[in-house]
Design a protein around this motif. Structure first.
Motif, PDB file in Angstrom:
ATOM      1  N   ALA A   1       6.930 -12.667  -5.743  1.00 45.20           N
ATOM      2  CA  ALA A   1       6.510 -12.070  -4.727  1.00 45.20           C
ATOM      3  C   ALA A   1       5.495 -10.910  -5.038  1.00 45.20           C
ATOM      4  N   LEU A   2       5.908 -10.096  -6.333  1.00 47.49           N
ATOM      5  CA  LEU A   2       5.301  -9.081  -6.529  1.00 47.49           C
ATOM      6  C   LEU A   2       3.746  -8.864  -6.455  1.00 47.49           C
ATOM      7  N   PRO A   3       2.949  -9.779  -6.884  1.00 43.92           N
ATOM      8  CA  PRO A   3       1.541  -9.533  -6.651  1.00 43.92           C
ATOM      9  C   PRO A   3       1.084  -9.546  -5.302  1.00 43.92           C
ATOM     10  N   LEU A   4       1.772 -10.113  -4.389  1.00 40.55           N
ATOM     11  CA  LEU A   4       1.404 -10.122  -3.124  1.00 40.55           C
ATOM     12  C   LEU A   4       1.794  -8.999  -2.163  1.00 40.55           C
ATOM     13  N   ALA A   5       2.742  -7.859  -2.918  1.00 36.13           N
ATOM     14  CA  ALA A   5       3.412  -7.009  -2.112  1.00 36.13           C
ATOM     15  C   ALA A   5       2.322  -6.042  -1.454  1.00 36.13           C
ATOM     16  N   LEU A   6       2.710  -5.504  -0.361  1.00 32.30           N
ATOM     17  CA  LEU A   6       1.899  -4.452   0.611  1.00 32.30           C
ATOM     18  C   LEU A   6       1.777  -3.244  -0.498  1.00 32.30           C
ATOM     19  N   PRO A   7       0.676  -2.469  -0.222  1.00 30.41           N
ATOM     20  CA  PRO A   7       0.379  -1.355  -1.010  1.00 30.41           C
ATOM     21  C   PRO A   7       1.686  -0.523  -0.798  1.00 30.41           C
ATOM     22  N   THR A   8       2.283  -0.098  -1.723  1.00 26.18           N
ATOM     23  CA  THR A   8       3.488   1.048  -1.705  1.00 26.18           C
ATOM     24  C   THR A   8       3.271   1.955  -2.825  1.00 26.18           C
ATOM     25  N   PRO A   9       3.719   3.227  -2.724  1.00 28.37           N
ATOM     26  CA  PRO A   9       3.857   4.038  -3.933  1.00 28.37           C
ATOM     27  C   PRO A   9       4.797   3.194  -4.885  1.00 28.37           C
TER      28      PRO A   9
ATOM     29  N   GLU B   1       8.522   5.686   3.908  1.00 28.27           N
ATOM     30  CA  GLU B   1       8.146   5.701   5.381  1.00 28.27           C
ATOM     31  C   GLU B   1       6.967   5.087   5.756  1.00 28.27           C
ATOM     32  N   LEU B   2       7.057   4.471   6.717  1.00 28.49           N
ATOM     33  CA  LEU B   2       5.742   3.738   7.458  1.00 28.49           C
ATOM     34  C   LEU B   2       5.465   4.276   8.856  1.00 28.49           C
ATOM     35  N   ASN B   3       4.468   4.282   9.306  1.00 31.35           N
ATOM     36  CA  ASN B   3       4.266   4.313  10.770  1.00 31.35           C
ATOM     37  C   ASN B   3       4.466   3.192  11.514  1.00 31.35           C
ATOM     38  N   LYS B   4       4.579   3.103  12.575  1.00 35.16           N
ATOM     39  CA  LYS B   4       5.027   1.907  13.498  1.00 35.16           C
ATOM     40  C   LYS B   4       4.215   0.563  13.311  1.00 35.16           C
ATOM     41  N   ALA B   5       2.743   0.988  13.314  1.00 38.17           N
ATOM     42  CA  ALA B   5       1.992  -0.285  13.224  1.00 38.17           C
ATOM     43  C   ALA B   5       2.351  -0.739  11.607  1.00 38.17           C
ATOM     44  N   ASP B   6       2.201   0.060  10.554  1.00 40.09           N
ATOM     45  CA  ASP B   6       2.580  -0.570   9.302  1.00 40.09           C
ATOM     46  C   ASP B   6       3.922  -1.245   9.109  1.00 40.09           C
ATOM     47  N   SER B   7       4.579  -0.464   9.837  1.00 38.92           N
ATOM     48  CA  SER B   7       6.357  -1.160   9.757  1.00 38.92           C
ATOM     49  C   SER B   7       6.235  -2.423  10.339  1.00 38.92           C
ATOM     50  N   THR B   8       5.802  -2.831  11.505  1.00 41.41           N
ATOM     51  CA  THR B   8       5.535  -3.984  12.076  1.00 41.41           C
ATOM     52  C   THR B   8       4.892  -5.199  11.025  1.00 41.41           C
ATOM     53  N   ALA B   9       3.781  -4.840  10.423  1.00 40.27           N
ATOM     54  CA  ALA B   9       3.107  -5.296   9.341  1.00 40.27           C
ATOM     55  C   ALA B   9       3.654  -5.768   8.334  1.00 40.27           C
ATOM     56  N   ASP B  10       4.609  -4.778   7.788  1.00 38.78           N
ATOM     57  CA  ASP B  10       5.380  -4.994   6.643  1.00 38.78           C
ATOM     58  C   ASP B  10       6.733  -5.850   6.930  1.00 38.78           C
ATOM     59  N   ALA B  11       7.243  -5.779   8.044  1.00 44.70           N
ATOM     60  CA  ALA B  11       8.398  -6.747   8.377  1.00 44.70           C
ATOM     61  C   ALA B  11       7.849  -8.092   8.606  1.00 44.70           C
ATOM     62  N   VAL B  12       6.484  -8.407   9.157  1.00 45.47           N
ATOM     63  CA  VAL B  12       6.104  -9.589   9.387  1.00 45.47           C
ATOM     64  C   VAL B  12       5.764 -10.362   8.014  1.00 45.47           C
ATOM     65  N   PHE B  13       5.119  -9.489   7.053  1.00 45.01           N
ATOM     66  CA  PHE B  13       4.814 -10.144   5.674  1.00 45.01           C
ATOM     67  C   PHE B  13       6.037 -10.376   4.966  1.00 45.01           C
ATOM     68  N   ALA B  14       7.327  -9.308   5.153  1.00 47.58           N
ATOM     69  CA  ALA B  14       8.613  -9.498   4.285  1.00 47.58           C
ATOM     70  C   ALA B  14       9.267 -10.777   4.931  1.00 47.58           C
ATOM     71  N   SER B  15       9.009 -11.124   6.119  1.00 47.38           N
ATOM     72  CA  SER B  15       9.859 -12.153   6.948  1.00 47.38           C
ATOM     73  C   SER B  15       9.363 -13.543   6.410  1.00 47.38           C
ATOM     74  N   ASP B  16       8.245 -13.648   5.650  1.00 52.12           N
ATOM     75  CA  ASP B  16       7.841 -15.040   4.928  1.00 52.12           C
ATOM     76  C   ASP B  16       7.774 -15.830   6.297  1.00 52.12           C
ATOM     77  N   GLY B  17       7.020 -15.485   7.135  1.00 52.75           N
ATOM     78  CA  GLY B  17       6.396 -16.353   8.529  1.00 52.75           C
ATOM     79  C   GLY B  17       7.685 -16.240   9.418  1.00 52.75           C
ATOM     80  N   GLU B  18       8.748 -15.816   9.344  1.00 52.03           N
ATOM     81  CA  GLU B  18       9.798 -15.947  10.302  1.00 52.03           C
ATOM     82  C   GLU B  18       9.822 -15.085  11.291  1.00 52.03           C
ATOM     83  N   LEU B  19       8.911 -14.182  11.270  1.00 51.22           N
ATOM     84  CA  LEU B  19       8.735 -13.018  12.299  1.00 51.22           C
ATOM     85  C   LEU B  19       7.160 -12.717  12.594  1.00 51.22           C
ATOM     86  N   THR B  20       6.764 -12.924  13.579  1.00 47.17           N
ATOM     87  CA  THR B  20       5.376 -12.783  14.063  1.00 47.17           C
ATOM     88  C   THR B  20       5.277 -11.302  14.605  1.00 47.17           C
ATOM     89  N   ALA B  21       4.032 -10.884  14.633  1.00 47.14           N
ATOM     90  CA  ALA B  21       3.628  -9.550  15.473  1.00 47.14           C
ATOM     91  C   ALA B  21       4.032  -9.753  16.624  1.00 47.14           C
TER      92      ALA B  21
END
Length: 467
Positions: A18-26, A241-261
């Motif tokens: 999954a690493l190549p697809l990870a969201l940009p993080t430090p 840390e992430l703001n609320k919008a990015d936290s939701t996007a990050d959670a959706v991405f990490a859920s592998d399709g099990e969670l939608t925005a």
């Protein structure tokens, strides 16, 4: 109780893919050439057997609360002696099912000043922080009875006295001490140097075959770190840390399709979380596989009852000591809590398996299934918790409970796995953010911290954006 066992090697493999697809993080800077030897955290545990003490005339005077009568209940201890350096103490005994009724006191000698402390009480009621009855973790054969741990700072001398409950008849277990009592002296080891993120270098280095190297990490370290991908790069010392919008996007991405925005509008902003690698966990101590439960329906708040005599810079050392005490001394599979918060409001990853996942802990006997445990480092029976620590609990629960669709102000139903408050199998309605004492007859999380939970629920819900 049912837990789902996950192979840590499988987690690491999946994370690597999954690493190549990870969201940009430090990400941590890693060397571009040359092998980097894994940094294995230090630390040690001295386990010394307690011995029966002689008549009162032979004992050290001035021990508060200890009877001076020759007809005292059973008393064991350890005379003052020099030992290897340690920073945390606790007493353990053979049978986890046996309770200690009495008083435990220690005094220690500072390694820096060579002065002895006054006698300090050690919290004896600690069995409620454990795996559920009948759980595989509890049935391992390694679990011992234990007091709460006490942080004393860097010390090189110790004396201990354990006296059974005074005034109990000889036929009552309270007049006798558990068998196999030992004093555990825990050295957390030195802090592992943290390599600063510069935002330019990637984390792990991959080749064109998709294989991922993890410079400076053992396999166990890599497996633990991989459980947090894609929230942070492999080998990260913290999850940003992430703001609320990015936290939701990050959670959706990490859920592998099990969670939608659309289905998750109430995920709070993700707080900064120091990873296990960041606080220096020795991953060789824990059991290798991760165990999951099906959901997170509630968060139980605890205090560590280990005292407030620590500086915030020492919090990683306190956490390493607790971890070693839980695993080496108490016989648990890993640190019992899912998260820790220090008195300066820093959030730490607890039990391995991934901060966004439903990791099965050992924090609230009877209610570990479908819950998470958050410990605030310190003792908050008479001392009030710092506002920043309470705020951190609100921020953490707003995010983590939001991932599972929970309203922090609401209630949920949990099924008891057995304990001293609710029998096994009983369905219990609880606040989604509860104190340890709500599930078990205990003083935890202390009167002062427990009194802050109503405002914590409100703040957590507000952070989720709930009306």
């Amino acid at each position: 109780m049912r837990g789902f066992l996950a192979s840590s090697i499988g987690v690491a493999t999946a994370a690597a893919l999954a690493l190549p697809l990870a969201l940009p993080t430090p990400a941590l800077a890693t060397p571009s050439t040359g092998a980097v030897a894994p940094v294995t955290p230090g630390g040690s545990t001295q386990s010394l057997p307690l011995a029966p003490l002689g008549p009162s005339a032979d004992r050290t005077p001035g021990v508060p609360g200890m009877s001076a009568s020759p007809r005292v209940p059973e008393t064991q201890g350890l005379d003052a002696r020099e030992v290897k350096t340690f920073s945390l103490v606790g007493v353990v005994w053979d049978d986890a099912g046996t309770e200690l009724h009495g008083r435990v006191q220690v005094r220690t000698r500072s390694a820096r000043t060579a002065t002895w402390s006054d006698w300090q009480d050690v919290e004896i009621h600690n069995s409620e922080h454990a795996a559920d009855p009948g759980a595989a973790e509890r049935a391992s054969g390694r679990v011992r009875g234990a007091t709460a741990p006490l942080w004393v700072g860097e010390s090189d001398g110790v004396e201990v006295r354990v006296q059974a409950e005074p005034g109990a008849p000889s036929t009552r277990p309270g007049s006798r001490l558990p068998s196999g009592m030992r004093i555990e002296l825990v050295d957390p080891g030195a802090d592992v140097p943290v390599r600063a993120a510069d935002g330019k270098n990637g984390g792990p280095v991959g080749d064109d075959k998709g294989e991922v190297a993890a410079p400076g990490m053992t396999m166990e370290m890599a497996e633990s770190s991989a459980a947090n991908v894609p929230h942070a790069a492999l080998g990260a010392d913290e999850i940003p840390e992430l703001n609320k919008a990015d936290s939701t996007a990050d959670a959706v991405f990490a859920s592998d399709g099990e969670l939608t925005a659309a289905a998750a509008p109430f995920i709070g902003p993700r707080p900064r979380i120091v990873t296990r690698k960041g606080w220096g966990a020795d991953e060789s101590l824990r059991e290798k596989a991760f165990v999951y439960t099906s959901s997170v329906k509630a968060a139980f708040v605890h205090h560590s009852a280990s005292g407030n005599n620590y500086a915030c810079k020492d919090a990683p050392a306190v956490l390493r000591s607790l971890y070693r005490y839980h695993v080496i001394s108490s016989g648990w599979r890993d640190l019992g809590y899912n998260f820790a918060v220090d008195k300066c409001g820093t959030v730490y990853e607890g039990r391995a398996g991934g901060v966004s996942k439903a990791v099965l802990g050992a924090h609230t006997m009877g209610f570990n299934t479908n819950s998470m445990g958050v410990v605030v480092l310190g003792t908050y029976t008479s001392a009030g918790p710092p506002a920043v620590a309470v705020d951190a609990v609100a921020r953490l629960t707003a995010w983590k409970l939001g991932l599972f669709g929970r309203d922090p102000r609401g209630k949920t139903t949990l099924t008891s796995g057995g304990g001293n408050r609710y029998p096994k199998g009983k369905k219990v309605s609880m606040n989604i953010i509860s104190g340890h004492r709500d599930g078990f007859a205990t003083e935890c999380p202390g009167k002062k911290l427990y009194g802050r939970l109503p405002t914590t629920r409100t703040s957590s819900a507000k952070l989720q954006g709930r009306p």
